[in-house]
Design a protein around this motif. Structure first.
Motif, mmCIF file in Angstrom:
data_model
loop_
_atom_site.group_PDB
_atom_site.id
_atom_site.type_symbol
_atom_site.label_atom_id
_atom_site.label_comp_id
_atom_site.label_asym_id
_atom_site.label_seq_id
_atom_site.Cartn_x
_atom_site.Cartn_y
_atom_site.Cartn_z
ATOM 1 N N ASN A 7 0.821 -1.212 0.000
ATOM 2 C CA ASN A 7 0.000 0.000 0.000
ATOM 3 C C ASN A 7 0.859 1.267 0.000
ATOM 4 O O ASN A 7 0.553 2.246 0.666
ATOM 5 C CB ASN A 7 -0.974 -0.004 1.179
ATOM 6 N N GLY A 8 1.966 1.206 -0.742
ATOM 7 C CA GLY A 8 2.848 2.353 -0.889
ATOM 8 C C GLY A 8 3.807 2.571 0.263
ATOM 9 O O GLY A 8 4.541 3.553 0.281
ATOM 10 N N HIS A 49 -3.657 -7.245 -4.896
ATOM 11 C CA HIS A 49 -2.983 -6.936 -6.156
ATOM 12 C C HIS A 49 -1.477 -7.023 -5.950
ATOM 13 O O HIS A 49 -0.960 -6.523 -4.948
ATOM 14 C CB HIS A 49 -3.309 -5.523 -6.629
ATOM 15 N N LYS A 69 5.094 -4.443 -5.850
ATOM 16 C CA LYS A 69 4.057 -3.553 -5.336
ATOM 17 C C LYS A 69 2.811 -4.356 -4.972
ATOM 18 O O LYS A 69 2.147 -4.911 -5.839
ATOM 19 C CB LYS A 69 3.721 -2.484 -6.371
ATOM 20 N N VAL A 71 -0.949 -4.294 -3.140
ATOM 21 C CA VAL A 71 -2.043 -3.418 -2.720
ATOM 22 C C VAL A 71 -3.130 -4.301 -2.120
ATOM 23 O O VAL A 71 -3.555 -5.277 -2.735
ATOM 24 C CB VAL A 71 -2.606 -2.592 -3.898
ATOM 25 N N THR A 72 -3.564 -3.938 -0.917
ATOM 26 C CA THR A 72 -4.616 -4.677 -0.226
ATOM 27 C C THR A 72 -5.903 -3.858 -0.225
ATOM 28 O O THR A 72 -5.905 -2.679 -0.576
ATOM 29 C CB THR A 72 -4.213 -4.993 1.230
ATOM 30 N N ALA A 75 -6.190 -0.228 1.055
ATOM 31 C CA ALA A 75 -5.776 0.935 0.265
ATOM 32 C C ALA A 75 -6.779 1.306 -0.826
ATOM 33 O O ALA A 75 -6.615 2.318 -1.487
ATOM 34 C CB ALA A 75 -4.416 0.662 -0.383
#
Length: 143
Positions: A7-8, A49, A69, A71-72, A75
């Motif tokens: 999430n960054g 992702h 990267k 992403v959950t 986010a």
């Protein structure tokens, strides 16, 4: 230590490389939005992702996502209403978000194909399809 981009945010975890991503997210990092459903990548409740692709985190070894990267659902957004029981919701949303990113104007067939690996115990598939169409329209992509 395994370096992750979740999430960054850069995170380091000290777990064996074969540990599933799902358990690292939930148990080590406290990101509990992704759910455990079947443990065999069949239901989609654990979808996240990885580099923009929908991935089943219950069978993804943590070593395979180092420095990629991730992403959950945490986010994606907090303004999503929970349909029925909501257990599959995170996985459904993550699969739908990946679909809309690569296909902004999905047809019913494309939606059904993209969402085919996500099981809803409540059987709300037509409502899920309608929600994806509504999301596409809000993004300016509905047919």
């Amino acid at each position: 230590m395994i370096a992750l981009d979740i999430n960054g945010k850069r995170q380091n975890v000290d777990v064996p490389g074969e540990t599933p991503l799902l358990w690292t997210l939930r148990d080590e990092l406290g990101l509990t939005g992704s759910k455990f459903g079947c443990g065999m990548a069949l239901c989609g409740a654990c979808t996240v992702h990885v580099d923009g692709q929908a991935v089943r985190s219950c069978i993804t070894p943590i070593s395979s996502v180092a420095n990629r990267k991730i992403v959950t659902i945490e986010a994606v957004g907090a303004d999503v209403g929970v349909p029925q029981c909501g257990y599959c919701q995170a996985g459904q949303i993550m699969s739908a978000a990946a679909l809309l990113k690569r296909t902004p104007k999905p047809t019913d067939k494309q939606i059904d194909e993209a969402m085919g690996g996500n099981i809803c115990r409540c059987g709300t598939y037509t409502r899920i399809r309608a929600a994806i169409k509504q999301a596409a329209a809000k993004q300016g992509g509905a047919r």
